[in-house]
Write a protein that holds these residues in place. Structure first.
Motif, PDB file in Angstrom:
ATOM      1  N   ARG A  55      66.355  76.657 -12.272  1.00 31.09           N
ATOM      2  CA  ARG A  55      66.669  77.572 -13.367  1.00 31.09           C
ATOM      3  C   ARG A  55      65.618  78.670 -13.414  1.00 31.09           C
ATOM      4  NH1 ARG A  55      67.464  75.090 -19.188  1.00 31.09           N
ATOM      5  NH2 ARG A  55      65.314  74.381 -19.007  1.00 31.09           N
ATOM      6  N   GLN A 114      60.274  79.483 -12.291  1.00 35.76           N
ATOM      7  CA  GLN A 114      61.469  78.658 -12.152  1.00 35.76           C
ATOM      8  C   GLN A 114      61.184  77.244 -12.628  1.00 35.76           C
ATOM      9  OE1 GLN A 114      61.055  79.519  -8.291  1.00 35.76           O
ATOM     10  NE2 GLN A 114      62.286  81.379  -8.342  1.00 35.76           N
ATOM     11  N   GLU A 115      62.238  76.572 -13.051  1.00 35.11           N
ATOM     12  CA  GLU A 115      62.147  75.158 -13.364  1.00 35.11           C
ATOM     13  C   GLU A 115      63.091  74.419 -12.430  1.00 35.11           C
ATOM     14  OE1 GLU A 115      61.353  75.431 -18.176  1.00 35.11           O
ATOM     15  OE2 GLU A 115      63.391  75.298 -17.424  1.00 35.11           O
ATOM     16  N   ILE A 116      62.674  73.245 -11.991  1.00 35.70           N
ATOM     17  CA  ILE A 116      63.555  72.385 -11.209  1.00 35.70           C
ATOM     18  C   ILE A 116      64.130  71.372 -12.196  1.00 35.70           C
ATOM     19  CG2 ILE A 116      63.754  70.832  -9.227  1.00 35.70           C
ATOM     20  CD1 ILE A 116      62.761  73.649  -8.449  1.00 35.70           C
ATOM     21  N   ILE A 117      65.439  71.268 -12.213  1.00 41.54           N
ATOM     22  CA  ILE A 117      66.117  70.450 -13.220  1.00 41.54           C
ATOM     23  C   ILE A 117      67.023  69.421 -12.551  1.00 41.54           C
ATOM     24  CG2 ILE A 117      67.891  70.560 -15.052  1.00 41.54           C
ATOM     25  CD1 ILE A 117      66.623  73.185 -15.907  1.00 41.54           C
ATOM     26  N   GLY A 118      67.037  68.236 -13.106  1.00 34.90           N
ATOM     27  CA  GLY A 118      67.968  67.206 -12.675  1.00 34.90           C
ATOM     28  C   GLY A 118      69.026  67.022 -13.742  1.00 34.90           C
ATOM     29  N   THR A 174      60.945  71.842 -23.519  1.00 35.90           N
ATOM     30  CA  THR A 174      61.637  72.639 -22.496  1.00 35.90           C
ATOM     31  C   THR A 174      63.067  72.858 -22.974  1.00 35.90           C
ATOM     32  OG1 THR A 174      62.192  70.621 -21.293  1.00 35.90           O
ATOM     33  CG2 THR A 174      60.280  71.853 -20.508  1.00 35.90           C
ATOM     34  N   LEU A 175      63.664  73.906 -22.452  1.00 35.95           N
ATOM     35  CA  LEU A 175      64.986  74.323 -22.936  1.00 35.95           C
ATOM     36  C   LEU A 175      66.079  73.342 -22.515  1.00 35.95           C
ATOM     37  CD1 LEU A 175      66.968  76.425 -24.166  1.00 35.95           C
ATOM     38  CD2 LEU A 175      66.928  77.594 -21.962  1.00 35.95           C
ATOM     39  N   ASP A 176      66.788  72.843 -23.511  1.00 41.06           N
ATOM     40  CA  ASP A 176      68.016  72.068 -23.254  1.00 41.06           C
ATOM     41  C   ASP A 176      69.092  72.756 -24.097  1.00 41.06           C
ATOM     42  OD1 ASP A 176      69.427  69.394 -22.415  1.00 41.06           O
ATOM     43  OD2 ASP A 176      69.832  69.634 -24.548  1.00 41.06           O
ATOM     44  N   ASN A 177      70.084  73.315 -23.433  1.00 43.99           N
ATOM     45  CA  ASN A 177      71.026  74.197 -24.133  1.00 43.99           C
ATOM     46  C   ASN A 177      71.702  73.524 -25.325  1.00 43.99           C
ATOM     47  OD1 ASN A 177      70.324  75.950 -22.134  1.00 43.99           O
ATOM     48  ND2 ASN A 177      72.338  76.074 -21.173  1.00 43.99           N
ATOM     49  N   LYS A 178      72.131  72.284 -25.127  1.00 40.48           N
ATOM     50  CA  LYS A 178      72.892  71.638 -26.197  1.00 40.48           C
ATOM     51  C   LYS A 178      72.017  71.326 -27.415  1.00 40.48           C
ATOM     52  CE  LYS A 178      75.572  67.635 -27.461  1.00 40.48           C
ATOM     53  NZ  LYS A 178      76.174  66.358 -27.068  1.00 40.48           N
ATOM     54  N   LYS A 209      70.379  66.194 -22.110  1.00 42.51           N
ATOM     55  CA  LYS A 209      70.982  65.915 -20.798  1.00 42.51           C
ATOM     56  C   LYS A 209      70.181  66.508 -19.632  1.00 42.51           C
ATOM     57  CE  LYS A 209      74.812  64.127 -22.595  1.00 42.51           C
ATOM     58  NZ  LYS A 209      74.985  62.684 -22.656  1.00 42.51           N
ATOM     59  N   THR A 210      69.360  67.505 -19.900  1.00 48.06           N
ATOM     60  CA  THR A 210      68.640  68.123 -18.785  1.00 48.06           C
ATOM     61  C   THR A 210      67.235  67.531 -18.662  1.00 48.06           C
ATOM     62  OG1 THR A 210      68.123  69.930 -20.298  1.00 48.06           O
ATOM     63  CG2 THR A 210      69.793  70.363 -18.660  1.00 48.06           C
ATOM     64  N   THR A 211      66.864  67.220 -17.454  1.00 44.39           N
ATOM     65  CA  THR A 211      65.514  66.737 -17.188  1.00 44.39           C
ATOM     66  C   THR A 211      64.791  67.802 -16.376  1.00 44.39           C
ATOM     67  OG1 THR A 211      66.597  64.610 -16.880  1.00 44.39           O
ATOM     68  CG2 THR A 211      64.252  64.711 -16.352  1.00 44.39           C
ATOM     69  N   VAL A 212      63.750  68.348 -16.943  1.00 42.58           N
ATOM     70  CA  VAL A 212      62.963  69.322 -16.184  1.00 42.58           C
ATOM     71  C   VAL A 212      61.970  68.543 -15.333  1.00 42.58           C
ATOM     72  CG1 VAL A 212      61.357  71.252 -16.325  1.00 42.58           C
ATOM     73  CG2 VAL A 212      63.292  71.132 -17.910  1.00 42.58           C
ATOM     74  N   ILE A 213      62.159  68.639 -14.031  1.00 39.96           N
ATOM     75  CA  ILE A 213      61.358  67.837 -13.099  1.00 39.96           C
ATOM     76  C   ILE A 213      60.054  68.557 -12.778  1.00 39.96           C
ATOM     77  CG2 ILE A 213      61.343  66.801 -10.776  1.00 39.96           C
ATOM     78  CD1 ILE A 213      64.503  66.874 -10.990  1.00 39.96           C
ATOM     79  N   GLU A 214      60.138  69.869 -12.741  1.00 37.41           N
ATOM     80  CA  GLU A 214      58.989  70.636 -12.250  1.00 37.41           C
ATOM     81  C   GLU A 214      59.071  72.054 -12.820  1.00 37.41           C
ATOM     82  OE1 GLU A 214      58.916  70.264  -7.930  1.00 37.41           O
ATOM     83  OE2 GLU A 214      57.869  72.198  -7.844  1.00 37.41           O
ATOM     84  N   VAL A 215      57.938  72.626 -13.178  1.00 41.95           N
ATOM     85  CA  VAL A 215      57.910  74.010 -13.662  1.00 41.95           C
ATOM     86  C   VAL A 215      56.987  74.809 -12.759  1.00 41.95           C
ATOM     87  CG1 VAL A 215      57.425  75.531 -15.619  1.00 41.95           C
ATOM     88  CG2 VAL A 215      58.241  73.204 -16.040  1.00 41.95           C
TER      89      VAL A 215
END
Lengths: 249, 323
Positions: free
Chosen positions: A158, A164-168, B70-74, B184-190
């Motif tokens: 994203r 950027q962010e990596i999202i699962g 971190t942003l989670d749209n819902k 529902k969104t998991t931010v793995i890395e920024v």
């Protein structure tokens, strides 16, 4: 997995924009229509995913909300590599109408990955994907510039301000994609064009909807005052103008 | 009744655009005889939250739920919709940026509210509620009537400006009802680029096109950007060639920006490029071709070789800054 790509039919990006009937109607005379550039990139990435994960991705469907005049654009999407298409027979008036019609299509079928371009180059609403997600209560990620399948999960990139962010995320999910999602849009080849002619294109009648917005008329942006030219041998004068006249440095 | 602003922060500091939104909402509130509330989500200290009062917010709902860092749209949508219900908000204002684009449409569905996105100013009429937005990638404007009781606006960057309206902001802790299963969104890395001015936030942008001849010639653009406190950008062919990253691409399908000052070096000004930059307050074009369309969009122009002009410009600006 089944992928649905939502496509919009828009004037070619080089079109000179004109209006008719007291600036209430877009003048489509001589206009070339194309797949909205972001949607075309989304479709390209969907095809790449199907090629890379042949077992995982079974089918790509494209859907458009539009009158029969949009069918050449839909056929182009089929020629690029979508397997089938759906057209909701409605002249879309705003983003909400489009999102509502799309949500009805998705409720009737099951799609795992739904991709929308981040905006369309006509109304620049930047809204359909988000509205659709909320109508369906699906998770959505916006400004997606990369997507791949990892097992039963999706891995996304994203775009955020300055990074950027990596999202699962799990399916079903709505990806609202931007530039970068695919390098270049695919150009249909002759075989694709021939095959597109016989691929299924289903026409669905719309559900009725209340409009929350009404695009009453259009205007042209104010023309700029003519450009003040500065002699290339007098760059100092430009700095002087920017500092004292425009007051921007 | 109130007007609600989504006050977005970046690493705990409000964005400039947030202050613009509050200023804009304050003007709306004057016409509608109401007040401005803001909702902040994330880790922002009181000193920073108080700044929202400077521009006219009389109330700040402060959401510090660490699940929303971190942003989670819902879940952001749920938080903002709950805040709007609590404040009885009739208009909710977002920025027309990546975050606003992600959340505003979802909030509009949740609240059955009409959405006008990419708005460029205050309403031209309150009854019916009529507002002007960009369409056809800034090649046209549309007059849009929003018919619903609750309305959502996303404001184009730099469309209104920052105006001080000093008020005391009452800061209130706000805990929206969100279940863990809603996220529902998991931010793995920024991966954040630090130490660089962000393109969408920059007041000055220095941009180069094919006329720069190759990536090796970008030193001048970077130096000019550095002395002006500017961000760097490029045209589409430049990012397609890989001379610069696609994050820098400004234009119809890239970033749409509206800085105070935009330098276009060696950019011909294809209609798609102009779509992304034409809202800039002042455009300076340097191009060898006197007939390049960029000059039609520019306020100031030099017909000449960008590679020759840039070093002279750097020297002249250094001289100006020294005095």
């Amino acid at each position: 997995m089944k992928i649905l790509v939502c496509i919009s039919n828009v004037p070619d990006t080089t079109t000179k924009i004109k209006f008719l009937n007291n600036n209430t109607t877009f003048d489509s005379a001589g206009v070339q229509w194309i797949i909205n550039p972001w949607d075309e990139l989304a479709l390209t990435r969907a095809i790449e995913l199907k090629e890379a994960h042949a077992g995982a991705v079974s089918e790509i469907t494209v859907v458009n909300v539009g009158l029969p005049t949009t069918e050449p654009t839909i056929r182009k999407a089929l020629a690029i590599g979508a397997d089938k298409a759906i057209r909701v027979n409605l002249d879309p008036k705003d983003a909400y109408t489009v999102a509502l019609q799309l949500s009805e299509i998705i409720k009737k079928d099951s799609f795992d990955i739904i991709l929308c371009g981040i905006e369309s180059s006509d109304y620049n609403g930047t809204s359909v994907g988000g509205m659709l997600s909320e109508l369906l209560d699906f998770p959505s990620v916006s400004a997606v510039s990369f997507i791949d399948i990892e097992g039963d999960q999706l891995k996304l990139k994203r775009e955020i301000d300055g990074g950027q962010e990596i999202i699962g995320i799990s399916t079903p999910f709505i990806g609202i994609v931007q530039k970068g999602i695919a390098k270049d849009a695919r150009i249909p080849n002759m075989r694709g064009i021939m095959m597109a002619k016989t691929k299924p294109l289903q026409v669905v009648e719309p559900v009725s909807a209340d409009l929350y917005t009404d695009f009453v008329s259009f205007d042209y942006p104010k023309a700029k005052a003519s450009c003040k030219k500065v002699d290339p041998d007098n760059v100092k004068e430009l700095v002087n103008l920017l500092h004292n006249e425009a007051k921007v440095i | 009744m109130s007007i609600l602003v989504f006050a977005e922060n970046w690493d705990g500091k409000f964005k400039k655009q947030t202050f613009e939104l509050i200023s804009y909402a304050h003007a709306l509130s004057k016409s509608m005889n109401t007040t401005v509330s803001a909702i902040s989500i994330g880790k922002v200290d009181d000193e920073e939250l108080n700044k929202l009062g400077t521009y006219g917010a009389s109330k700040v709902l402060n959401v510090t739920d660490c699940r929303l860092y971190t942003l989670d749209n819902k879940t952001f949508t749920m938080a903002i919709a709950q805040a709007a219900a609590k404040e009885n908000s009739k208009i909710i204002v977002f920025a027309q940026n990546n975050t606003g684009k992600a959340i505003a449409p979802r909030v509009s569905i949740r609240l059955k509210a009409g959405l006008a996105s990419g708005v460029i100013g205050l309403p031209t009429s309150y009854e019916p509620f009529t507002i002007v937005k960009k369409t056809y990638t800034s090649k046209a404007l549309a007059n849009v009537i929003v018919k619903s009781d609750v309305k959502i606006i996303t404001l184009s960057q730099n469309a209104y400006g920052i105006v001080e309206n000093p008020t005391t902001a009452n800061i209130e802790h706000f805990s929206p009802e969100i279940a863990d299963t809603d996220i529902k969104t998991t931010v793995i890395e920024v991966n954040k680029i630090t130490g660089k001015i962000l393109l969408n936030d920059a007041e000055i942008v220095v941009s180069g096109g094919r006329g720069m001849k190759g990536p090796e010639n970008w030193g001048g653009i970077e130096e000019l950007a550095q002395i002006l406190g500017a961000a760097t950008a490029c045209s589409r062919p430049v990012s397609d060639e890989g001379w610069r990253t696609h994050e820098e691409h400004t234009g119809q399908t890239g970033k749409i920006i509206a800085p105070n000052l935009y330098f276009a070096f060696g950019i011909s000004g294809a209609i798609q490029h102009l779509g992304g930059i034409s809202s800039s307050k002042c455009i300076v074009a340097v191009n060898k071709d006197p007939d390049a369309p960029i000059f039609e969009a520019a306020d100031y122009g030099i017909v000449g070789d960008a590679l020759k002009v840039i070093p002279e410009l750097i020297a002249a600006i250094k001289e100006l800054k020294a005095n």
